[in-house]
Design a protein around this motif. Sequence first.
Motif, PDB file in Angstrom:
ATOM      1  N   PHE A 145     -36.670 -21.730 -60.595  1.00 56.04           N
ATOM      2  CA  PHE A 145     -35.702 -22.569 -59.832  1.00 56.04           C
ATOM      3  C   PHE A 145     -36.323 -23.989 -60.055  1.00 56.04           C
ATOM      4  CE2 PHE A 145     -35.590 -19.224 -57.996  1.00 56.04           C
ATOM      5  CZ  PHE A 145     -33.815 -17.922 -59.154  1.00 56.04           C
ATOM      6  N   LEU A 146     -37.606 -24.674 -60.069  1.00 57.41           N
ATOM      7  CA  LEU A 146     -38.299 -26.108 -59.930  1.00 57.41           C
ATOM      8  C   LEU A 146     -38.710 -26.538 -61.330  1.00 57.41           C
ATOM      9  CD1 LEU A 146     -40.183 -25.771 -57.105  1.00 57.41           C
ATOM     10  CD2 LEU A 146     -37.697 -27.020 -57.082  1.00 57.41           C
ATOM     11  N   ARG A 147     -38.698 -25.902 -62.754  1.00 62.62           N
ATOM     12  CA  ARG A 147     -38.559 -25.794 -63.680  1.00 62.62           C
ATOM     13  C   ARG A 147     -37.802 -26.931 -64.684  1.00 62.62           C
ATOM     14  NH1 ARG A 147     -40.307 -19.371 -65.363  1.00 62.62           N
ATOM     15  NH2 ARG A 147     -41.775 -19.434 -64.176  1.00 62.62           N
ATOM     16  N   LYS A 148     -38.115 -26.682 -65.526  1.00 60.29           N
ATOM     17  CA  LYS A 148     -37.293 -27.554 -66.467  1.00 60.29           C
ATOM     18  C   LYS A 148     -35.442 -27.408 -66.214  1.00 60.29           C
ATOM     19  CE  LYS A 148     -36.386 -30.488 -71.160  1.00 60.29           C
ATOM     20  NZ  LYS A 148     -36.853 -30.607 -72.384  1.00 60.29           N
ATOM     21  N   LYS A 149     -34.986 -28.346 -66.589  1.00 57.18           N
ATOM     22  CA  LYS A 149     -33.181 -27.718 -66.215  1.00 57.18           C
ATOM     23  C   LYS A 149     -32.949 -26.776 -66.389  1.00 57.18           C
ATOM     24  CE  LYS A 149     -29.168 -30.769 -65.180  1.00 57.18           C
ATOM     25  NZ  LYS A 149     -28.055 -30.022 -65.755  1.00 57.18           N
ATOM     26  N   ARG A 150     -32.247 -27.023 -67.988  1.00 56.95           N
ATOM     27  CA  ARG A 150     -32.007 -25.596 -68.778  1.00 56.95           C
ATOM     28  C   ARG A 150     -32.879 -24.219 -68.814  1.00 56.95           C
ATOM     29  NH1 ARG A 150     -26.999 -26.027 -69.615  1.00 56.95           N
ATOM     30  NH2 ARG A 150     -26.373 -27.880 -70.494  1.00 56.95           N
ATOM     31  N   ALA A 151     -34.384 -24.821 -67.654  1.00 57.37           N
ATOM     32  CA  ALA A 151     -34.807 -22.976 -67.972  1.00 57.37           C
ATOM     33  C   ALA A 151     -33.499 -21.854 -67.312  1.00 57.37           C
ATOM     34  CB  ALA A 151     -36.101 -23.150 -67.143  1.00 57.37           C
ATOM     35  N   LEU A 152     -33.432 -20.811 -68.105  1.00 58.81           N
ATOM     36  CA  LEU A 152     -33.074 -19.860 -67.587  1.00 58.81           C
ATOM     37  C   LEU A 152     -33.456 -19.515 -66.348  1.00 58.81           C
ATOM     38  CD1 LEU A 152     -31.857 -18.732 -71.004  1.00 58.81           C
ATOM     39  CD2 LEU A 152     -30.612 -19.550 -69.431  1.00 58.81           C
ATOM     40  N   LYS A 179     -33.198  -7.405 -76.102  1.00 53.71           N
ATOM     41  CA  LYS A 179     -32.432  -7.559 -77.491  1.00 53.71           C
ATOM     42  C   LYS A 179     -31.940  -9.329 -77.391  1.00 53.71           C
ATOM     43  CE  LYS A 179     -29.605  -5.978 -81.104  1.00 53.71           C
ATOM     44  NZ  LYS A 179     -30.373  -6.325 -82.703  1.00 53.71           N
ATOM     45  N   PHE A 180     -31.677  -9.279 -75.966  1.00 56.20           N
ATOM     46  CA  PHE A 180     -30.769 -10.785 -75.716  1.00 56.20           C
ATOM     47  C   PHE A 180     -31.529 -11.379 -74.342  1.00 56.20           C
ATOM     48  CE2 PHE A 180     -27.479  -8.010 -77.563  1.00 56.20           C
ATOM     49  CZ  PHE A 180     -27.332  -8.705 -78.730  1.00 56.20           C
ATOM     50  N   PRO A 181     -32.462 -12.067 -74.786  1.00 62.38           N
ATOM     51  CA  PRO A 181     -33.549 -12.956 -73.954  1.00 62.38           C
ATOM     52  C   PRO A 181     -32.775 -13.460 -72.906  1.00 62.38           C
ATOM     53  CG  PRO A 181     -34.968 -13.122 -76.053  1.00 62.38           C
ATOM     54  CD  PRO A 181     -33.221 -12.681 -75.925  1.00 62.38           C
ATOM     55  N   SER A 182     -31.397 -14.316 -73.111  1.00 60.78           N
ATOM     56  CA  SER A 182     -31.581 -14.498 -72.545  1.00 60.78           C
ATOM     57  C   SER A 182     -28.932 -14.345 -72.604  1.00 60.78           C
ATOM     58  CB  SER A 182     -30.853 -16.411 -73.166  1.00 60.78           C
ATOM     59  OG  SER A 182     -30.384 -16.705 -73.949  1.00 60.78           O
ATOM     60  N   ILE A 183     -28.803 -15.578 -71.017  1.00 58.66           N
ATOM     61  CA  ILE A 183     -27.326 -15.209 -71.505  1.00 58.66           C
ATOM     62  C   ILE A 183     -26.853 -15.884 -72.604  1.00 58.66           C
ATOM     63  CG2 ILE A 183     -25.389 -15.836 -69.534  1.00 58.66           C
ATOM     64  CD1 ILE A 183     -26.691 -13.946 -68.560  1.00 58.66           C
ATOM     65  N   GLN A 184     -27.255 -16.963 -72.944  1.00 56.05           N
ATOM     66  CA  GLN A 184     -26.547 -17.817 -74.140  1.00 56.05           C
ATOM     67  C   GLN A 184     -26.316 -16.453 -75.345  1.00 56.05           C
ATOM     68  OE1 GLN A 184     -27.697 -19.014 -71.695  1.00 56.05           O
ATOM     69  NE2 GLN A 184     -27.090 -21.387 -71.067  1.00 56.05           N
ATOM     70  N   GLN A 185     -27.760 -16.042 -75.329  1.00 59.02           N
ATOM     71  CA  GLN A 185     -27.629 -15.337 -76.699  1.00 59.02           C
ATOM     72  C   GLN A 185     -26.462 -14.150 -76.473  1.00 59.02           C
ATOM     73  OE1 GLN A 185     -31.924 -15.076 -76.358  1.00 59.02           O
ATOM     74  NE2 GLN A 185     -32.088 -15.679 -79.280  1.00 59.02           N
ATOM     75  N   LEU A 186     -26.449 -13.525 -75.261  1.00 59.41           N
ATOM     76  CA  LEU A 186     -26.277 -12.216 -75.318  1.00 59.41           C
ATOM     77  C   LEU A 186     -24.544 -13.036 -75.475  1.00 59.41           C
ATOM     78  CD1 LEU A 186     -25.694  -9.244 -73.923  1.00 59.41           C
ATOM     79  CD2 LEU A 186     -25.550  -9.753 -72.159  1.00 59.41           C
ATOM     80  N   SER A 187     -24.221 -13.904 -74.818  1.00 59.37           N
ATOM     81  CA  SER A 187     -22.349 -14.708 -74.365  1.00 59.37           C
ATOM     82  C   SER A 187     -22.371 -14.501 -76.313  1.00 59.37           C
ATOM     83  CB  SER A 187     -22.138 -15.407 -73.899  1.00 59.37           C
ATOM     84  OG  SER A 187     -22.735 -16.316 -73.824  1.00 59.37           O
ATOM     85  N   ASN A 188     -23.031 -14.959 -76.910  1.00 60.71           N
ATOM     86  CA  ASN A 188     -22.971 -15.292 -78.167  1.00 60.71           C
ATOM     87  C   ASN A 188     -22.871 -14.105 -79.207  1.00 60.71           C
ATOM     88  OD1 ASN A 188     -22.091 -18.015 -76.952  1.00 60.71           O
ATOM     89  ND2 ASN A 188     -24.112 -18.330 -77.447  1.00 60.71           N
TER      90      ASN A 188
END
Length: 214
Positions: A145-152, A179-188
């Motif tokens: 939660f303290l990493r770069k702002k866009r970190a998932l 298969k989809f490592p991020s929410i963005q990939q899954l949502s797209n």
Amino acid sequence: MEKNLPEGAGPLHMPFGHVVANEKWCGSQMAQGMQGKIKLIFEDGLTPDFYLSSRSCILYVTEADLVAGNGYRKRLVRVRNFGNLQGIVVVEKTQINEQYFPAIQKFTVLDLGMVLLPVANQMEASCLTVQLVQQQSKEPSKNPFLRKKRALLSEPYLLRTVQQIPGVGKVKASLLLQKFPSIQQLSNASVQEPEPVVGQVVAQQIYTFFTQSR
């Protein structure tokens, strides 16, 4: 300790290992659950409900907040727009407000790209907060939660989020994240892409879940 920026929306300079809480939480079950485990300081006029550090905070959405409408969104957007502050959205998910949960999940995770963690009540939320502070104190460089702002989200919390999709349990959520490592990939993803992993019916539920928020 320095005061926070105007309107309580920005980073707060605070002693390491402390939690600074909005004064409205004084005497609450959540505050009582944290007392004796971490050092709690109360202040008026904060936009976040709890500061875990100078760069991370919790915004707590109660059962009543969710049932009342979209009033909570303004607070979330204010924190999201403050570039140096990482907001974690903790939401009470109960039988009473369960029907409203998909809307806040989509708004928080998809529209704002923020971390969302569902809890059953304030006591569960207090345990979660203590865990986050302890993790931060021991390994601040590894705190997701303290990493770069866009970190998932870190994997356990990402897994918990994906499990909120109708028809997706823990096993299917784990397979989907391979298969989809991020929410963005899954949502797209197209409606066909998740089929080999979860089957046609659940793949359609996933596609419907994300497309409804667009």
